[in-house]
Design a protein around this motif. Structure first.
Motif, PDB file in Angstrom:
ATOM      1  N   TYR A   5       0.807  -1.216   0.000  1.00 28.84           N
ATOM      2  CA  TYR A   5       0.000   0.000   0.000  1.00 28.84           C
ATOM      3  C   TYR A   5       0.844   1.271   0.000  1.00 28.84           C
ATOM      4  O   TYR A   5       0.317   2.364  -0.203  1.00 28.84           O
ATOM      5  CB  TYR A   5      -0.929   0.025   1.215  1.00 28.84           C
ATOM      6  N   GLY A   6       2.123   1.153   0.242  1.00 25.86           N
ATOM      7  CA  GLY A   6       2.966   2.337   0.302  1.00 25.86           C
ATOM      8  C   GLY A   6       2.564   3.230   1.459  1.00 25.86           C
ATOM      9  O   GLY A   6       2.185   2.757   2.541  1.00 25.86           O
ATOM     10  N   ARG A   7       2.654   4.545   1.213  1.00 25.38           N
ATOM     11  CA  ARG A   7       2.225   5.503   2.245  1.00 25.38           C
ATOM     12  C   ARG A   7       0.697   5.550   2.217  1.00 25.38           C
ATOM     13  O   ARG A   7       0.089   5.954   1.225  1.00 25.38           O
ATOM     14  CB  ARG A   7       2.835   6.873   2.000  1.00 25.38           C
ATOM     15  N   LEU A   8       0.108   5.176   3.351  1.00 34.32           N
ATOM     16  CA  LEU A   8      -1.335   4.888   3.403  1.00 34.32           C
ATOM     17  C   LEU A   8      -2.030   5.742   4.454  1.00 34.32           C
ATOM     18  O   LEU A   8      -1.497   5.974   5.544  1.00 34.32           O
ATOM     19  CB  LEU A   8      -1.545   3.398   3.733  1.00 34.32           C
ATOM     20  N   VAL A   9      -3.223   6.175   4.116  1.00 34.20           N
ATOM     21  CA  VAL A   9      -4.114   6.859   5.069  1.00 34.20           C
ATOM     22  C   VAL A   9      -5.406   6.062   5.128  1.00 34.20           C
ATOM     23  O   VAL A   9      -5.983   5.702   4.092  1.00 34.20           O
ATOM     24  CB  VAL A   9      -4.405   8.312   4.644  1.00 34.20           C
ATOM     25  N   ILE A  10      -5.879   5.791   6.359  1.00 33.70           N
ATOM     26  CA  ILE A  10      -7.174   5.117   6.557  1.00 33.70           C
ATOM     27  C   ILE A  10      -8.043   6.030   7.412  1.00 33.70           C
ATOM     28  O   ILE A  10      -7.614   6.492   8.486  1.00 33.70           O
ATOM     29  CB  ILE A  10      -7.014   3.754   7.239  1.00 33.70           C
ATOM     30  N   ILE A  11      -9.258   6.276   6.942  1.00 35.01           N
ATOM     31  CA  ILE A  11     -10.205   7.123   7.679  1.00 35.01           C
ATOM     32  C   ILE A  11     -11.399   6.267   8.087  1.00 35.01           C
ATOM     33  O   ILE A  11     -11.974   5.555   7.257  1.00 35.01           O
ATOM     34  CB  ILE A  11     -10.684   8.307   6.811  1.00 35.01           C
ATOM     35  N   LYS A  12     -11.770   6.360   9.357  1.00 36.02           N
ATOM     36  CA  LYS A  12     -12.963   5.673   9.863  1.00 36.02           C
ATOM     37  C   LYS A  12     -14.091   6.687   9.938  1.00 36.02           C
ATOM     38  O   LYS A  12     -14.001   7.688  10.647  1.00 36.02           O
ATOM     39  CB  LYS A  12     -12.701   5.067  11.241  1.00 36.02           C
ATOM     40  N   HIS A  13     -15.161   6.417   9.195  1.00 39.25           N
ATOM     41  CA  HIS A  13     -16.269   7.373   9.113  1.00 39.25           C
ATOM     42  C   HIS A  13     -17.325   7.123  10.173  1.00 39.25           C
ATOM     43  O   HIS A  13     -17.977   8.056  10.655  1.00 39.25           O
ATOM     44  CB  HIS A  13     -16.870   7.317   7.713  1.00 39.25           C
ATOM     45  N   ASN A  14     -17.581   5.873  10.512  1.00 39.23           N
ATOM     46  CA  ASN A  14     -18.484   5.496  11.600  1.00 39.23           C
ATOM     47  C   ASN A  14     -18.212   4.033  11.925  1.00 39.23           C
ATOM     48  O   ASN A  14     -17.185   3.490  11.506  1.00 39.23           O
ATOM     49  CB  ASN A  14     -19.961   5.736  11.233  1.00 39.23           C
ATOM     50  N   ALA A  15     -19.115   3.404  12.668  1.00 31.41           N
ATOM     51  CA  ALA A  15     -18.882   2.016  13.082  1.00 31.41           C
ATOM     52  C   ALA A  15     -18.926   1.042  11.912  1.00 31.41           C
ATOM     53  O   ALA A  15     -18.499  -0.107  12.052  1.00 31.41           O
ATOM     54  CB  ALA A  15     -19.920   1.609  14.132  1.00 31.41           C
TER      55      ALA A  15
END
Length: 323
Positions: free
Chosen positions: A255-265
Motif C-alpha cells: 500500500y505504500g504511504r497509506l491513510v485510513i479514515i474511519k467514518h463510523n462504526a
C-alpha cells in the motif's frame, strides 16, 4: 334332725355361698382408654429460589495470526482502529505479533447480539430482568389436609425499555383487577417498536477533484479490493467523507504511504501509494479536506489506490461514488 345337725348344715351352706362369691369374676367394662388423634402437619415447604443463569463473557470474534499478517492488516480487514485493537489484546509494540497467536477482535466485556448472534463491540453489559411467578395462596385447612410443594418459576429476559414498560403495564393491570372479584386480567398489547435510528449513511465524494473521467486504470476485483486512479505526482488527495484518521503510515506492505479514515462504526476508506501524508492518526478530517499528495510509493506508477470498506470488507467504490 336335732339342733346340732341343723346348725352344721347352715354353716356348710353359708361357707359354700361365700366360696362362690369369692370366685365370681369382676364385671367387664367396654370402656377403652382414649386414643390421641394426630393432626396431619404440612410437610416442610421446599422453596426453589430463582437464580439468574450468568453466561460467561463472550470473547466475540477472534483471529489466529497467520504468516504475512500484521496488526495493521488484521485491523483493516476487520474495520478496526489498530491502536484500539492492540489495546484489547495488551500488545505494547504494534509491530510485533506472534504466529499462531489468537487475537480478539472485540472489546473486553462484549456481549452477544440477540438478534444476529454476533457480539457487539463496546456494547454495555445489561443485567437480565428476573420475573418470578409465585404459586397461589393455600388456606390453613388445605395446609392441614393437602401435601404441596411451592416452586417459584422464573424466566430471564434481557433488559430493554420495551420489556420494562410491558412488565410495568401488566403489573398495574393485575393490581387493579385484584380489587374486583372475578375480574379477568387482560394483557395489554406490547407498544410498537420504533425503528432504531442509524448513523451509518455516508455521503461519499471522489477523492480527487475534479472527479476523474477515463483515468481509472484498475477496477474493483476480489484481488484489487478497490479502484486505481492515475494522475500526476503531487495531485491533492481528498477525504471522500468526514471521519477520523485511524492510520497514517507505511507499515502495510503493498500500500505504500497509506491513510485510513474511519467514518463510523460501519465504514472505512483507504488512500494508498501517496507521495506525502498530511494528516496524523487521531485527527478529525472533513469531507473534501486535503489529506495527502499522489505518488508512487510501493507502486509501479503514480496512482491513487482507493478503497471503501464496510465492516472491514472491501466493496466496489463505484457503487457509492457519485457519477
Amino acid at each position: 334332725m336335732n339342733l346340732s345337725m341343723r346348725n352344721i348344715l347352715v354353716l356348710v351352706i353359708v361357707a359354700t355361698l361365700a366360696a362362690c362369691a369369692a370366685r365370681r369374676p369382676a364385671p367387664v367394662s367396654d370402656a377403652r382408654p382414649p386414643v390421641a388423634i394426630k393432626t396431619p402437619q404440612p410437610e416442610p415447604t421446599e422453596t426453589v429460589t430463582p437464580q439468574e443463569v450468568t453466561k460467561p463473557v463472550d470473547l466475540g470474534k477472534v483471529h489466529a495470526v497467520q504468516k504475512g499478517d500484521t496488526l495493521i492488516s488484521i485491523a483493516l480487514a476487520n474495520g478496526l482502529d489498530y491502536r484500539e485493537f492492540a489495546a484489547w489484546n495488551n500488545i505494547v509494540n504494534p509491530n510485533v505479533i506472534k504466529l499462531g497467536e489468537v487475537l480478539r477482535l472485540t472489546p473486553p466485556g462484549t456481549i452477544e447480539n440477540s438478534a444476529t448472534g454476533q457480539p457487539q463491540p463496546g456494547a454495555p453489559v445489561a443485567s437480565p430482568l428476573i420475573i418470578t411467578q409465585m404459586p397461589p395462596a393455600v388456606s390453613s385447612s388445605q395446609a392441614n389436609t393437602d401435601k404441596f410443594k411451592t416452586e417459584p418459576k422464573a424466566i430471564t429476559l434481557p433488559y430493554t425499555d420495551q420489556a420494562y414498560a410491558k412488565l410495568s403495564a401488566e403489573a398495574a393491570a393485575a393490581a387493579s383487577a385484584a380489587t374486583v372479584p372475578g375480574a379477568a386480567v387482560a394483557t395489554p398489547a406490547a407498544p410498537p417498536t420504533a425503528a432504531a435510528p442509524t448513523n451509518d449513511d455516508v455521503d461519499w465524494a471522489w477523492p480527487l477533484q475534479p472527479a476523474p473521467k477515463g483515468k481509472i486504470v484498475a477496477m474493483f476485483t476480489d484481488a484489487n479490493k478497490g479502484v486505481d486512479i492515475s494522475g500526476n505526482k503531487g495531485t491533492p488527495v481528498l477525504a471522500a467523507a468526514s471521519g477520523k484518521v485511524v492510520y497514517s503510515g507505511a507499515g502495510l506492505r503493498g500500500y505504500g504511504r497509506l491513510v485510513i479514515i474511519k467514518h463510523n462504526a460501519t465504514w472505512l476508506s483507504a488512500y494508498a501509494h501517496n507521495e506525502k501524508i498530511l494528516v496524523a492518526e487521531g485527527e478529525e478530517v472533513k469531507k473534501g479536506q486535503k489529506i495527502a499528495e499522489m505518488g508512487s510509493s510501493d507502486a509501479d506508477q503514480v496512482k491513487l489506490h482507493f478503497e471503501i470498506r464496510k465492516q472491514g470488507k472491501p466493496v466496489d467504490p463505484m457503487k457509492f461514488l457519485p457519477n
